[in-house]
Design an enzyme around this catalytic site. Sequence first.
Site, PDB file in Angstrom:
ATOM      1  N   ARG A  48      51.375 -84.843 -72.722  1.00 51.76           N
ATOM      2  CA  ARG A  48      50.404 -85.941 -72.648  1.00 51.76           C
ATOM      3  C   ARG A  48      50.860 -87.194 -73.412  1.00 51.76           C
ATOM      4  NH1 ARG A  48      45.046 -84.391 -71.022  1.00 51.76           N
ATOM      5  NH2 ARG A  48      45.424 -82.945 -69.344  1.00 51.76           N
ATOM      6  N   ARG A  52      46.139 -91.691 -72.846  1.00 51.17           N
ATOM      7  CA  ARG A  52      45.155 -92.524 -73.528  1.00 51.17           C
ATOM      8  C   ARG A  52      45.410 -92.834 -74.990  1.00 51.17           C
ATOM      9  NH1 ARG A  52      39.905 -89.516 -71.673  1.00 51.17           N
ATOM     10  NH2 ARG A  52      41.378 -87.837 -72.089  1.00 51.17           N
ATOM     11  N   TYR A 172      40.021 -73.803 -62.185  1.00 53.04           N
ATOM     12  CA  TYR A 172      39.301 -75.035 -61.815  1.00 53.04           C
ATOM     13  C   TYR A 172      38.600 -74.874 -60.465  1.00 53.04           C
ATOM     14  CZ  TYR A 172      41.114 -77.740 -65.721  1.00 53.04           C
ATOM     15  OH  TYR A 172      41.372 -78.209 -66.977  1.00 53.04           O
TER      16      TYR A 172
HETATM   17  O1  CP3 Z   1      52.002 -85.128 -70.257  1.00 60.52           O
HETATM   18  C1  CP3 Z   1      51.969 -86.260 -69.745  1.00 60.52           C
HETATM   19  O2  CP3 Z   1      52.061 -87.301 -70.396  1.00 60.52           O
HETATM   20  C2  CP3 Z   1      51.885 -86.362 -68.229  1.00 60.52           C
HETATM   21  C3  CP3 Z   1      50.577 -86.497 -67.748  1.00 60.52           C
HETATM   22  C4  CP3 Z   1      49.649 -85.314 -67.524  1.00 60.52           C
HETATM   23  C5  CP3 Z   1      48.286 -85.530 -67.208  1.00 60.52           C
HETATM   24  N1  CP3 Z   1      47.719 -84.346 -66.890  1.00 60.52           N
HETATM   25  C6  CP3 Z   1      47.656 -86.856 -67.182  1.00 60.52           C
HETATM   26  C7  CP3 Z   1      46.184 -86.928 -67.377  1.00 60.52           C
HETATM   27  C8  CP3 Z   1      49.860 -83.942 -67.456  1.00 60.52           C
HETATM   28  C9  CP3 Z   1      51.123 -83.165 -67.743  1.00 60.52           C
HETATM   29  C10 CP3 Z   1      48.631 -83.345 -67.054  1.00 60.52           C
HETATM   30  C11 CP3 Z   1      48.471 -81.902 -66.783  1.00 60.52           C
HETATM   31  C12 CP3 Z   1      47.122 -81.330 -66.843  1.00 60.52           C
HETATM   32  N2  CP3 Z   1      45.970 -81.792 -66.293  1.00 60.52           N
HETATM   33  C13 CP3 Z   1      46.842 -80.076 -67.432  1.00 60.52           C
HETATM   34  C14 CP3 Z   1      47.859 -79.200 -68.084  1.00 60.52           C
HETATM   35  C15 CP3 Z   1      48.170 -79.712 -69.438  1.00 60.52           C
HETATM   36  C16 CP3 Z   1      47.156 -79.363 -70.486  1.00 60.52           C
HETATM   37  O3  CP3 Z   1      46.593 -80.291 -71.051  1.00 60.52           O
HETATM   38  O4  CP3 Z   1      46.947 -78.173 -70.709  1.00 60.52           O
HETATM   39  C17 CP3 Z   1      45.474 -79.826 -67.259  1.00 60.52           C
HETATM   40  C18 CP3 Z   1      44.724 -78.615 -67.742  1.00 60.52           C
HETATM   41  C19 CP3 Z   1      44.942 -80.919 -66.531  1.00 60.52           C
HETATM   42  C20 CP3 Z   1      43.528 -81.094 -66.084  1.00 60.52           C
HETATM   43  C21 CP3 Z   1      42.987 -82.333 -66.688  1.00 60.52           C
HETATM   44  N3  CP3 Z   1      43.217 -83.585 -66.176  1.00 60.52           N
HETATM   45  C22 CP3 Z   1      42.234 -82.478 -67.879  1.00 60.52           C
HETATM   46  C23 CP3 Z   1      41.746 -81.340 -68.746  1.00 60.52           C
HETATM   47  C24 CP3 Z   1      42.025 -83.850 -68.077  1.00 60.52           C
HETATM   48  C25 CP3 Z   1      41.360 -84.555 -69.247  1.00 60.52           C
HETATM   49  C26 CP3 Z   1      39.972 -84.978 -68.974  1.00 60.52           C
HETATM   50  C27 CP3 Z   1      39.563 -86.093 -69.945  1.00 60.52           C
HETATM   51  O5  CP3 Z   1      39.304 -87.198 -69.471  1.00 60.52           O
HETATM   52  O6  CP3 Z   1      39.496 -85.824 -71.145  1.00 60.52           O
HETATM   53  C28 CP3 Z   1      42.634 -84.513 -66.995  1.00 60.52           C
HETATM   54  C29 CP3 Z   1      42.706 -85.965 -66.785  1.00 60.52           C
HETATM   55  C30 CP3 Z   1      43.990 -86.574 -67.214  1.00 60.52           C
HETATM   56  N4  CP3 Z   1      45.237 -86.110 -66.847  1.00 60.52           N
HETATM   57  C31 CP3 Z   1      44.149 -87.731 -67.988  1.00 60.52           C
HETATM   58  C32 CP3 Z   1      45.523 -87.978 -68.085  1.00 60.52           C
HETATM   59  C33 CP3 Z   1      46.217 -89.132 -68.750  1.00 60.52           C
HETATM   60  C34 CP3 Z   1      43.020 -88.556 -68.551  1.00 60.52           C
HETATM   61  C35 CP3 Z   1      42.460 -89.411 -67.465  1.00 60.52           C
HETATM   62  C36 CP3 Z   1      42.381 -90.876 -67.838  1.00 60.52           C
HETATM   63  O7  CP3 Z   1      43.264 -91.422 -68.509  1.00 60.52           O
HETATM   64  O8  CP3 Z   1      41.404 -91.498 -67.368  1.00 60.52           O
END
Ligand code: CP3
Length: 368
Positions: A48, A52, A172
Amino acid sequence: MSADMATGAAADRPASHENQPTEQVQTAPLLAAAAGEAPSRPPVWFMRQAGRSLPEYRKLREGMPMLEACFNPEMVCEITLQPVRRHDVDAAILFSDIVVPLVAAGVGVEIVPGTGPVVAEPIRTAEQVAALPTVTAEQLRPIARAIGLLRNELGATPLIGFAGAPFTLASYLIEGGPSRHHERTKALMHSDKPTWHALLDKLAGITREFLRMQVASGVHAVQLFDSWAGALSERDYRELVLPHSTAVLGSLGDAGVPRIHFGVGTSELLPAMWEAGADVVGVDWRVPLDEAVRRLSVAGAERPVVQGNLDPALLLADFSVVEAEVRRIHAEGRAAAGHIFNLGHGVLPETDPDVLTRVVELVHSLEP
Ligand code: CP3
Protein backbone atom coordinates in the site's frame (compact mmCIF):
# COMPACT_ATOMS: atom_id res chain seq x y z
CA MET A 1 -18.06 -0.48 -13.73
CA SER A 2 -19.15 -2.63 -16.65
CA ALA A 3 -16.86 -4.77 -18.76
CA ASP A 4 -17.54 -2.39 -21.67
CA MET A 5 -16.21 0.57 -19.73
CA ALA A 6 -13.22 -1.52 -18.73
CA THR A 7 -12.25 -2.00 -22.36
CA GLY A 8 -12.69 1.63 -23.31
CA ALA A 9 -10.75 3.94 -25.59
CA ALA A 10 -7.49 3.99 -23.63
CA ALA A 11 -7.21 0.23 -24.04
CA ASP A 12 -6.42 0.12 -27.73
CA ARG A 13 -2.82 -1.05 -27.61
CA PRO A 14 -1.91 -4.66 -26.93
CA ALA A 15 0.51 -5.65 -24.18
CA SER A 16 4.20 -5.47 -25.08
CA HIS A 17 5.00 -9.11 -24.20
CA GLU A 18 8.58 -8.09 -23.46
CA ASN A 19 8.95 -9.51 -20.01
CA GLN A 20 12.66 -10.17 -20.15
CA PRO A 21 14.12 -7.96 -17.42
CA THR A 22 16.51 -5.39 -18.84
CA GLU A 23 20.10 -5.85 -17.62
CA GLN A 24 19.63 -3.06 -15.10
CA VAL A 25 16.55 -4.66 -13.58
CA GLN A 26 18.15 -8.10 -13.54
CA THR A 27 20.62 -6.94 -10.90
CA ALA A 28 17.99 -5.10 -8.82
CA PRO A 29 18.33 -5.74 -5.06
CA LEU A 30 14.74 -7.01 -4.83
CA LEU A 31 15.26 -9.69 -7.47
CA ALA A 32 18.63 -10.72 -6.03
CA ALA A 33 17.14 -11.16 -2.55
CA ALA A 34 14.14 -13.04 -3.95
CA ALA A 35 16.56 -15.47 -5.64
CA GLY A 36 18.52 -15.94 -2.40
CA GLU A 37 21.51 -14.08 -3.86
CA ALA A 38 23.42 -11.19 -2.28
CA PRO A 39 21.74 -7.83 -3.07
CA SER A 40 23.81 -4.65 -3.48
CA ARG A 41 21.72 -3.11 -0.70
CA PRO A 42 18.89 -4.47 1.47
CA PRO A 43 15.72 -4.13 -0.65
CA VAL A 44 12.67 -2.39 0.81
CA TRP A 45 9.18 -1.56 -0.43
CA PHE A 46 5.83 -1.14 1.34
CA MET A 47 2.49 -2.81 0.77
CA ARG A 48 0.00 0.00 0.00
CA GLN A 49 2.87 2.40 -0.70
CA ALA A 50 0.74 3.83 -3.51
CA GLY A 51 -2.23 5.32 -1.76
CA ARG A 52 -3.71 7.56 0.83
CA SER A 53 -0.62 8.27 2.93
CA LEU A 54 0.57 10.45 0.01
CA PRO A 55 -0.85 13.96 -0.49
CA GLU A 56 0.02 13.78 -4.20
CA TYR A 57 -2.12 10.62 -4.44
CA ARG A 58 -5.11 12.22 -2.69
CA LYS A 59 -4.86 15.22 -4.98
CA LEU A 60 -4.78 13.11 -8.14
CA ARG A 61 -7.69 10.95 -6.99
CA GLU A 62 -9.95 13.88 -6.06
CA GLY A 63 -13.38 13.25 -7.59
CA MET A 64 -12.35 10.02 -9.30
CA PRO A 65 -13.78 6.74 -7.94
CA MET A 66 -11.19 4.11 -7.05
CA LEU A 67 -12.23 1.60 -9.74
CA GLU A 68 -12.33 4.25 -12.44
CA ALA A 69 -8.73 5.10 -11.53
CA CYS A 70 -7.76 1.41 -11.70
CA PHE A 71 -8.95 1.18 -15.35
CA ASN A 72 -7.23 4.40 -16.45
CA PRO A 73 -3.72 3.41 -17.67
CA GLU A 74 -2.17 6.88 -17.36
CA MET A 75 -3.58 7.29 -13.84
CA VAL A 76 -2.37 3.82 -12.78
CA CYS A 77 1.07 4.61 -14.16
CA GLU A 78 1.34 7.95 -12.35
CA ILE A 79 0.07 6.65 -8.98
CA THR A 80 2.38 3.62 -9.17
CA LEU A 81 5.38 5.93 -9.75
CA GLN A 82 4.59 8.38 -6.92
CA PRO A 83 6.07 6.37 -4.03
CA VAL A 84 9.10 5.34 -6.13
CA ARG A 85 9.95 8.99 -6.75
CA ARG A 86 9.28 10.05 -3.19
CA HIS A 87 10.82 7.22 -1.13
CA ASP A 88 13.44 5.58 -3.39
CA VAL A 89 11.88 2.17 -2.67
CA ASP A 90 13.35 -0.89 -4.40
CA ALA A 91 10.13 -1.83 -6.20
CA ALA A 92 7.00 -0.32 -7.63
CA ILE A 93 3.74 -2.17 -6.99
CA LEU A 94 1.09 -1.84 -9.65
CA PHE A 95 -1.69 0.46 -8.46
CA SER A 96 -4.81 -1.68 -8.69
CA ASP A 97 -7.03 -3.69 -6.38
CA ILE A 98 -7.77 -7.35 -5.76
CA VAL A 99 -11.32 -6.90 -7.10
CA VAL A 100 -10.18 -5.42 -10.44
CA PRO A 101 -10.33 -8.73 -12.40
CA LEU A 102 -13.83 -9.39 -11.01
CA VAL A 103 -14.95 -5.94 -12.10
CA ALA A 104 -13.34 -6.44 -15.51
CA ALA A 105 -15.28 -9.71 -15.86
CA GLY A 106 -18.53 -7.87 -15.16
CA VAL A 107 -19.18 -8.92 -11.53
CA GLY A 108 -21.03 -6.15 -9.65
CA VAL A 109 -18.45 -4.83 -7.16
CA GLU A 110 -17.90 -1.29 -5.87
CA ILE A 111 -15.07 -0.01 -3.68
CA VAL A 112 -16.70 2.12 -1.00
CA PRO A 113 -14.30 4.67 0.55
CA GLY A 114 -13.48 3.77 4.15
CA THR A 115 -15.16 0.36 3.82
CA GLY A 116 -13.59 -1.56 0.95
CA PRO A 117 -15.09 -3.82 -1.70
CA VAL A 118 -18.89 -4.20 -1.59
CA VAL A 119 -20.62 -6.83 -3.75
CA ALA A 120 -24.05 -6.05 -5.20
CA GLU A 121 -25.30 -9.65 -5.01
CA PRO A 122 -23.38 -11.87 -2.59
CA ILE A 123 -22.61 -15.30 -4.07
CA ARG A 124 -23.90 -18.15 -1.91
CA THR A 125 -25.51 -20.80 -4.12
CA ALA A 126 -24.32 -23.37 -6.63
CA GLU A 127 -26.35 -21.59 -9.33
CA GLN A 128 -24.64 -18.27 -8.63
CA VAL A 129 -21.23 -19.92 -8.72
CA ALA A 130 -22.05 -21.57 -12.05
CA ALA A 131 -23.10 -18.18 -13.44
CA LEU A 132 -19.84 -16.44 -12.47
CA PRO A 133 -18.05 -15.28 -15.62
CA THR A 134 -14.41 -15.87 -16.52
CA VAL A 135 -12.20 -12.93 -17.47
CA THR A 136 -10.67 -12.31 -20.89
CA ALA A 137 -7.42 -10.65 -21.94
CA GLU A 138 -9.55 -8.08 -23.75
CA GLN A 139 -11.33 -7.08 -20.53
CA LEU A 140 -7.96 -6.68 -18.78
CA ARG A 141 -6.34 -4.64 -21.55
CA PRO A 142 -6.30 -1.29 -19.65
CA ILE A 143 -4.16 -2.91 -16.96
CA ALA A 144 -1.85 -4.45 -19.57
CA ARG A 145 -1.52 -1.00 -21.11
CA ALA A 146 -0.67 0.54 -17.70
CA ILE A 147 2.09 -2.05 -17.22
CA GLY A 148 3.45 -1.19 -20.68
CA LEU A 149 3.57 2.51 -19.73
CA LEU A 150 5.30 1.66 -16.45
CA ARG A 151 7.92 -0.48 -18.16
CA ASN A 152 8.94 2.61 -20.13
CA GLU A 153 9.18 4.78 -17.02
CA LEU A 154 10.69 2.60 -14.33
CA GLY A 155 14.28 2.06 -15.54
CA ALA A 156 16.14 -0.08 -13.01
CA THR A 157 13.24 -0.40 -10.55
CA PRO A 158 11.34 -3.70 -10.73
CA LEU A 159 7.56 -3.69 -11.02
CA ILE A 160 5.55 -6.04 -8.81
CA GLY A 161 2.21 -7.28 -10.10
CA PHE A 162 -0.36 -8.81 -7.78
CA ALA A 163 -3.70 -10.50 -7.36
CA GLY A 164 -6.02 -11.52 -4.56
CA ALA A 165 -5.91 -15.22 -3.70
CA PRO A 166 -9.05 -17.34 -4.24
CA PHE A 167 -9.94 -17.51 -0.51
CA THR A 168 -9.73 -13.75 0.11
CA LEU A 169 -11.73 -13.02 -3.06
CA ALA A 170 -14.30 -15.66 -2.08
CA SER A 171 -14.72 -14.05 1.33
CA TYR A 172 -15.65 -10.70 -0.27
CA LEU A 173 -18.03 -12.38 -2.73
CA ILE A 174 -19.78 -14.54 -0.12
CA GLU A 175 -19.96 -12.01 2.73
CA GLY A 176 -20.83 -9.19 0.31
CA GLY A 177 -18.09 -6.98 1.75
CA PRO A 178 -15.36 -6.80 4.38
CA SER A 179 -15.96 -9.20 7.23
CA ARG A 180 -14.57 -9.60 10.72
CA HIS A 181 -15.47 -13.24 11.29
CA HIS A 182 -15.90 -14.58 7.73
CA GLU A 183 -18.85 -16.54 9.15
CA ARG A 184 -20.85 -17.07 5.96
CA THR A 185 -17.69 -18.05 4.13
CA LYS A 186 -16.80 -20.63 6.77
CA ALA A 187 -20.39 -21.89 6.87
CA LEU A 188 -20.43 -22.43 3.10
CA MET A 189 -16.98 -24.01 2.93
CA HIS A 190 -17.99 -26.62 5.50
CA SER A 191 -21.63 -27.26 4.63
CA ASP A 192 -21.41 -27.36 0.83
CA LYS A 193 -17.91 -28.43 -0.17
CA PRO A 194 -18.73 -29.03 -3.88
CA THR A 195 -20.03 -25.46 -4.24
CA TRP A 196 -17.06 -24.13 -2.26
CA HIS A 197 -14.54 -25.92 -4.48
CA ALA A 198 -16.41 -24.86 -7.63
CA LEU A 199 -16.24 -21.22 -6.47
CA LEU A 200 -12.53 -21.38 -5.59
CA ASP A 201 -11.79 -23.14 -8.86
CA LYS A 202 -13.46 -20.31 -10.79
CA LEU A 203 -11.67 -17.64 -8.76
CA ALA A 204 -8.34 -19.43 -9.25
CA GLY A 205 -8.99 -19.26 -13.01
CA ILE A 206 -9.67 -15.52 -12.89
CA THR A 207 -6.61 -14.92 -10.67
CA ARG A 208 -4.41 -17.01 -12.96
CA GLU A 209 -5.57 -15.05 -16.00
CA PHE A 210 -4.97 -11.72 -14.23
CA LEU A 211 -1.44 -12.69 -13.14
CA ARG A 212 -0.44 -14.27 -16.46
CA MET A 213 -1.54 -11.10 -18.25
CA GLN A 214 0.63 -9.07 -15.86
CA VAL A 215 3.65 -11.31 -16.43
CA ALA A 216 3.14 -11.25 -20.21
CA SER A 217 2.92 -7.45 -20.04
CA GLY A 218 6.22 -7.16 -18.20
CA VAL A 219 5.99 -7.29 -14.38
CA HIS A 220 9.19 -8.56 -12.73
CA ALA A 221 7.62 -10.27 -9.69
CA VAL A 222 4.13 -11.14 -8.48
CA GLN A 223 2.53 -11.14 -5.06
CA LEU A 224 -0.51 -13.23 -4.21
CA PHE A 225 -2.45 -11.51 -1.41
CA ASP A 226 -4.37 -14.00 0.74
CA SER A 227 -5.00 -11.24 3.24
CA TRP A 228 -7.66 -13.04 5.27
CA ALA A 229 -6.31 -16.62 5.18
CA GLY A 230 -5.20 -16.15 8.79
CA ALA A 231 -8.86 -16.54 9.81
CA LEU A 232 -8.55 -20.28 9.04
CA SER A 233 -7.09 -23.20 10.94
CA GLU A 234 -4.18 -24.91 9.25
CA ARG A 235 -6.34 -28.00 8.75
CA ASP A 236 -9.07 -26.07 6.92
CA TYR A 237 -6.54 -24.05 4.96
CA ARG A 238 -4.82 -27.21 3.73
CA GLU A 239 -8.03 -28.99 2.74
CA LEU A 240 -10.16 -26.16 1.39
CA VAL A 241 -7.81 -23.41 0.18
CA LEU A 242 -4.28 -24.63 -0.47
CA PRO A 243 -5.11 -26.68 -3.62
CA HIS A 244 -6.58 -23.59 -5.27
CA SER A 245 -3.73 -21.23 -4.33
CA THR A 246 -1.34 -23.94 -5.51
CA ALA A 247 -3.14 -24.01 -8.87
CA VAL A 248 -2.55 -20.25 -9.19
CA LEU A 249 1.10 -20.15 -8.10
CA GLY A 250 1.91 -23.43 -9.84
CA SER A 251 0.68 -22.05 -13.16
CA LEU A 252 3.37 -19.36 -12.85
CA GLY A 253 6.18 -21.80 -12.05
CA ASP A 254 7.70 -21.41 -15.50
CA ALA A 255 6.99 -17.68 -15.81
CA GLY A 256 10.49 -16.68 -14.72
CA VAL A 257 9.33 -14.21 -12.05
CA PRO A 258 9.54 -14.65 -8.25
CA ARG A 259 6.23 -15.40 -6.56
CA ILE A 260 5.55 -13.77 -3.17
CA HIS A 261 2.73 -15.25 -1.07
CA PHE A 262 1.36 -13.06 1.75
CA GLY A 263 -1.38 -13.13 4.35
CA VAL A 264 -2.16 -11.52 7.70
CA GLY A 265 -2.24 -13.57 10.92
CA THR A 266 -0.74 -16.53 9.07
CA SER A 267 1.95 -17.55 11.58
CA GLU A 268 0.48 -21.08 11.69
CA LEU A 269 0.09 -21.24 7.90
CA LEU A 270 3.57 -20.18 6.75
CA PRO A 271 4.77 -23.69 5.76
CA ALA A 272 1.51 -24.39 3.87
CA MET A 273 1.72 -21.03 2.10
CA TRP A 274 5.27 -21.85 1.08
CA GLU A 275 4.18 -25.30 -0.17
CA ALA A 276 1.63 -23.59 -2.43
CA GLY A 277 4.56 -22.67 -4.67
CA ALA A 278 5.95 -19.46 -3.21
CA ASP A 279 9.51 -18.31 -3.80
CA VAL A 280 9.14 -15.68 -1.07
CA VAL A 281 6.88 -15.93 1.98
CA GLY A 282 5.37 -12.68 3.27
CA VAL A 283 5.24 -12.52 7.07
CA ASP A 284 3.13 -10.20 9.22
CA TRP A 285 4.44 -8.65 12.46
CA ARG A 286 3.13 -11.37 14.79
CA VAL A 287 6.02 -13.78 14.26
CA PRO A 288 9.71 -12.74 14.21
CA LEU A 289 11.42 -13.40 10.88
CA ASP A 290 13.99 -15.80 12.37
CA GLU A 291 11.13 -17.86 13.82
CA ALA A 292 9.32 -17.75 10.46
CA VAL A 293 12.51 -19.03 8.80
CA ARG A 294 12.75 -21.82 11.40
CA ARG A 295 9.15 -22.90 10.67
CA LEU A 296 9.77 -22.90 6.91
CA SER A 297 13.00 -24.87 7.32
CA VAL A 298 11.31 -27.50 9.48
CA ALA A 299 8.75 -27.84 6.68
CA GLY A 300 11.53 -28.58 4.20
CA ALA A 301 12.34 -25.19 2.64
CA GLU A 302 16.07 -25.35 1.99
CA ARG A 303 16.87 -21.66 1.64
CA PRO A 304 13.73 -19.74 2.67
CA VAL A 305 13.34 -16.15 1.49
CA VAL A 306 11.04 -13.94 3.54
CA GLN A 307 9.41 -10.53 3.22
CA GLY A 308 8.31 -8.32 6.11
CA ASN A 309 7.54 -7.46 8.83
CA LEU A 310 7.33 -4.06 10.57
CA ASP A 311 3.99 -3.44 12.27
CA PRO A 312 2.45 -0.59 10.20
CA ALA A 313 0.90 0.91 13.35
CA LEU A 314 4.38 1.52 14.80
CA LEU A 315 5.11 4.03 12.01
CA LEU A 316 3.02 6.41 14.13
CA ALA A 317 5.38 6.00 17.13
CA ASP A 318 8.49 8.11 17.86
CA PHE A 319 11.18 7.53 15.26
CA SER A 320 13.50 6.08 17.92
CA VAL A 321 10.95 3.24 18.26
CA VAL A 322 10.76 2.80 14.49
CA GLU A 323 14.55 2.74 14.22
CA ALA A 324 14.94 0.07 16.90
CA GLU A 325 12.25 -2.06 15.19
CA VAL A 326 13.86 -1.70 11.75
CA ARG A 327 17.24 -2.77 13.15
CA ARG A 328 15.72 -5.73 15.01
CA ILE A 329 13.80 -6.92 11.93
CA HIS A 330 16.83 -6.52 9.69
CA ALA A 331 18.94 -8.58 12.15
CA GLU A 332 16.28 -11.30 12.40
CA GLY A 333 15.93 -11.36 8.61
CA ARG A 334 19.56 -12.46 8.33
CA ALA A 335 18.41 -15.95 9.31
CA ALA A 336 16.87 -16.21 5.82
CA ALA A 337 18.61 -16.87 2.49
CA GLY A 338 17.08 -13.57 1.40
CA HIS A 339 15.08 -10.81 3.10
CA ILE A 340 12.92 -8.17 1.44
CA PHE A 341 12.16 -5.49 4.01
CA ASN A 342 8.47 -4.51 4.13
CA LEU A 343 5.70 -3.85 6.60
CA GLY A 344 3.68 -6.69 8.10
CA HIS A 345 0.59 -5.31 6.29
CA GLY A 346 -0.30 -2.22 4.27
CA VAL A 347 0.63 1.40 5.02
CA LEU A 348 -2.12 2.99 7.12
CA PRO A 349 -3.60 6.18 5.59
CA GLU A 350 -2.62 8.19 8.72
CA THR A 351 1.10 7.47 8.19
CA ASP A 352 3.46 10.43 7.78
CA PRO A 353 5.11 9.78 4.40
CA ASP A 354 8.37 11.31 5.66
CA VAL A 355 8.61 8.45 8.15
CA LEU A 356 8.42 5.98 5.24
CA THR A 357 11.23 7.83 3.48
CA ARG A 358 13.36 7.69 6.65
CA VAL A 359 12.70 3.95 6.98
CA VAL A 360 13.93 3.42 3.42
CA GLU A 361 17.09 5.46 4.13
CA LEU A 362 17.71 3.49 7.31
CA VAL A 363 17.22 0.09 5.65
CA HIS A 364 19.55 1.10 2.83
CA SER A 365 22.24 2.07 5.38
CA LEU A 366 22.27 -1.46 6.86
CA GLU A 367 24.38 -4.46 5.78
CA PRO A 368 23.09 -6.10 2.58
O1 CP3 B 1 0.15 -1.75 -2.41
C1 CP3 B 1 -0.06 -0.82 -3.21
O2 CP3 B 1 0.40 0.31 -3.07
C2 CP3 B 1 -0.88 -1.11 -4.46
C3 CP3 B 1 -2.24 -0.83 -4.32
C4 CP3 B 1 -3.23 -1.80 -3.68
C5 CP3 B 1 -4.55 -1.38 -3.41
N1 CP3 B 1 -5.27 -2.45 -3.01
C6 CP3 B 1 -5.03 0.00 -3.60
C7 CP3 B 1 -6.21 0.44 -2.80
C8 CP3 B 1 -3.16 -3.15 -3.37
C9 CP3 B 1 -1.97 -4.08 -3.43
C10 CP3 B 1 -4.46 -3.55 -2.95
C11 CP3 B 1 -4.82 -4.94 -2.61
C12 CP3 B 1 -6.00 -5.16 -1.76
N2 CP3 B 1 -7.24 -4.62 -1.85
C13 CP3 B 1 -6.03 -6.12 -0.72
C14 CP3 B 1 -4.88 -6.99 -0.34
C15 CP3 B 1 -3.91 -6.21 0.47
C16 CP3 B 1 -4.29 -6.04 1.91
O3 CP3 B 1 -4.44 -4.89 2.31
O4 CP3 B 1 -4.43 -7.05 2.59
C17 CP3 B 1 -7.31 -6.10 -0.16
C18 CP3 B 1 -7.80 -6.94 0.98
C19 CP3 B 1 -8.07 -5.15 -0.90
C20 CP3 B 1 -9.51 -4.80 -0.70
C21 CP3 B 1 -9.60 -3.36 -0.38
N3 CP3 B 1 -9.58 -2.37 -1.33
C22 CP3 B 1 -9.65 -2.74 0.90
C23 CP3 B 1 -9.72 -3.46 2.22
C24 CP3 B 1 -9.65 -1.35 0.68
C25 CP3 B 1 -9.61 -0.23 1.71
C26 CP3 B 1 -10.92 0.40 1.96
C27 CP3 B 1 -10.73 1.79 2.57
O5 CP3 B 1 -11.12 2.76 1.91
O6 CP3 B 1 -10.21 1.88 3.68
C28 CP3 B 1 -9.62 -1.15 -0.71
C29 CP3 B 1 -9.57 0.14 -1.41
C30 CP3 B 1 -8.21 0.54 -1.84
N4 CP3 B 1 -7.34 -0.26 -2.54
C31 CP3 B 1 -7.62 1.80 -1.66
C32 CP3 B 1 -6.36 1.76 -2.28
C33 CP3 B 1 -5.36 2.87 -2.44
C34 CP3 B 1 -8.27 2.97 -0.97
C35 CP3 B 1 -9.24 3.61 -1.91
C36 CP3 B 1 -9.03 5.10 -2.07
O7 CP3 B 1 -7.90 5.60 -2.09
O8 CP3 B 1 -10.08 5.77 -2.23
